[in-house]
Design a protein around this motif. Structure first.
Motif, PDB file in Angstrom:
ATOM      1  N   GLY A 158      31.850  65.933  25.732  1.00  0.00           N
ATOM      2  CA  GLY A 158      31.185  66.308  24.486  1.00  0.00           C
ATOM      3  C   GLY A 158      31.472  67.740  24.074  1.00  0.00           C
ATOM      4  O   GLY A 158      32.624  68.174  24.034  1.00  0.00           O
ATOM      5  N   GLU A 159      30.408  68.479  23.774  1.00  0.00           N
ATOM      6  CA  GLU A 159      30.547  69.857  23.301  1.00  0.00           C
ATOM      7  C   GLU A 159      31.147  70.775  24.363  1.00  0.00           C
ATOM      8  O   GLU A 159      31.661  71.843  24.036  1.00  0.00           O
ATOM      9  N   ASN A 160      31.077  70.375  25.630  1.00  0.00           N
ATOM     10  CA  ASN A 160      31.606  71.203  26.711  1.00  0.00           C
ATOM     11  C   ASN A 160      33.009  70.791  27.149  1.00  0.00           C
ATOM     12  O   ASN A 160      33.506  71.272  28.169  1.00  0.00           O
ATOM     13  N   ALA A 161      33.648  69.910  26.393  1.00  0.00           N
ATOM     14  CA  ALA A 161      34.977  69.426  26.757  1.00  0.00           C
ATOM     15  C   ALA A 161      36.009  70.535  26.594  1.00  0.00           C
ATOM     16  O   ALA A 161      35.966  71.325  25.652  1.00  0.00           O
ATOM     17  N   TYR A 162      36.937  70.567  27.551  1.00  0.00           N
ATOM     18  CA  TYR A 162      38.027  71.533  27.523  1.00  0.00           C
ATOM     19  C   TYR A 162      39.325  70.768  27.757  1.00  0.00           C
ATOM     20  O   TYR A 162      39.495  70.124  28.787  1.00  0.00           O
TER      21      TYR A 162
ATOM     22  N   LYS B 119      34.597  62.174  12.483  1.00  0.00           N
ATOM     23  CA  LYS B 119      35.151  62.082  13.840  1.00  0.00           C
ATOM     24  C   LYS B 119      35.427  63.493  14.363  1.00  0.00           C
ATOM     25  O   LYS B 119      35.903  64.354  13.628  1.00  0.00           O
ATOM     26  N   THR B 120      35.150  63.695  15.653  1.00  0.00           N
ATOM     27  CA  THR B 120      35.430  65.009  16.234  1.00  0.00           C
ATOM     28  C   THR B 120      36.923  65.116  16.568  1.00  0.00           C
ATOM     29  O   THR B 120      37.617  64.108  16.726  1.00  0.00           O
ATOM     30  N   ALA B 121      37.387  66.343  16.684  1.00  0.00           N
ATOM     31  CA  ALA B 121      38.780  66.579  17.072  1.00  0.00           C
ATOM     32  C   ALA B 121      39.059  65.952  18.430  1.00  0.00           C
ATOM     33  O   ALA B 121      40.155  65.446  18.677  1.00  0.00           O
ATOM     34  N   LEU B 122      38.078  65.945  19.320  1.00  0.00           N
ATOM     35  CA  LEU B 122      38.239  65.356  20.645  1.00  0.00           C
ATOM     36  C   LEU B 122      38.386  63.835  20.555  1.00  0.00           C
ATOM     37  O   LEU B 122      39.265  63.249  21.184  1.00  0.00           O
TER      38      LEU B 122
ATOM     39  N   LEU C 221      33.860  70.020  16.960  1.00  0.00           N
ATOM     40  CA  LEU C 221      34.528  70.131  15.658  1.00  0.00           C
ATOM     41  C   LEU C 221      34.607  68.774  14.966  1.00  0.00           C
ATOM     42  O   LEU C 221      35.375  67.893  15.365  1.00  0.00           O
ATOM     43  N   VAL C 222      33.770  68.578  13.951  1.00  0.00           N
ATOM     44  CA  VAL C 222      33.774  67.345  13.173  1.00  0.00           C
ATOM     45  C   VAL C 222      34.800  67.509  12.053  1.00  0.00           C
ATOM     46  O   VAL C 222      34.749  68.457  11.284  1.00  0.00           O
ATOM     47  N   THR C 223      35.743  66.567  11.992  1.00  0.00           N
ATOM     48  CA  THR C 223      36.835  66.663  11.024  1.00  0.00           C
ATOM     49  C   THR C 223      36.513  65.917   9.742  1.00  0.00           C
ATOM     50  O   THR C 223      35.542  65.167   9.671  1.00  0.00           O
ATOM     51  N   LYS C 224      37.385  66.129   8.747  1.00  0.00           N
ATOM     52  CA  LYS C 224      37.257  65.468   7.445  1.00  0.00           C
ATOM     53  C   LYS C 224      38.598  64.859   7.065  1.00  0.00           C
ATOM     54  O   LYS C 224      39.655  65.351   7.477  1.00  0.00           O
ATOM     55  N   ASP C 225      38.546  63.822   6.252  1.00  0.00           N
ATOM     56  CA  ASP C 225      39.775  63.247   5.709  1.00  0.00           C
ATOM     57  C   ASP C 225      40.556  64.356   5.001  1.00  0.00           C
ATOM     58  O   ASP C 225      39.973  65.211   4.334  1.00  0.00           O
TER      59      ASP C 225
END
Length: 137
Positions: free
Chosen positions: A84-88, A65-68, A120-124
């Protein structure tokens, strides 16, 4: 010379001390149950925190899952410009950053992210944190 006290005045002198002792004992013996057996508690995710001044917000990362995505899951009212990648991210937990002096910084495990929230793809096991930062001039 000693002034004699009546038994009722002695009793009145002992009442405040007795009330205090009973209150302390009752407080110490409370087992947290209101109905004599069941306990009710509110489950709070310890990684999801909001500072008193709303300048910081954290939650746990999840594999893939991305941080967004996670921000929008944990704070559906977060404000984002772009996709997406351009989110602010412009507002977290109802606190909008002043575009002239502030921004919401993204951190993972205490380190500032090198990519945006949509990338940013997160991890457990990771802790994702948003901090309201001042723009250095």
């Amino acid at each position: 010379m000693k002034i004699p006290r009546s038994p009722s005045s002695r009793l009145l002198a002992l009442l405040p001390a007795t009330a205090l002792a009973v209150g302390l004992l009752a407080g110490c013996s409370d087992d947290g149950t209101a109905d004599g057996g069941s306990t009710a508690s509110t489950s709070v995710d310890p990684t999801e925190q909001v500072a008193e001044n709303l300048s910081e917000f954290s939650y746990a990362g999840e594999d893939g899952k991305t941080a967004l995505e996670l921000l929008q899951k944990h704070d559906p009212d977060a404000q984002v410009q772009g996709k997406g990648e351009n989110a602010y991210v412009t507002a977290v937990r109802g606190h909008e950053a002043d575009p002239d002096t502030e921004f919401w910084g993204l951190y993972v495990d205490g380190e500032m992210a090198q990519v945006g929230a949509g990338s940013l793809v997160t991890k457990d096991g990771q802790t994702v944190t948003w901090k309201l930062e001042e723009i250095e001039k």
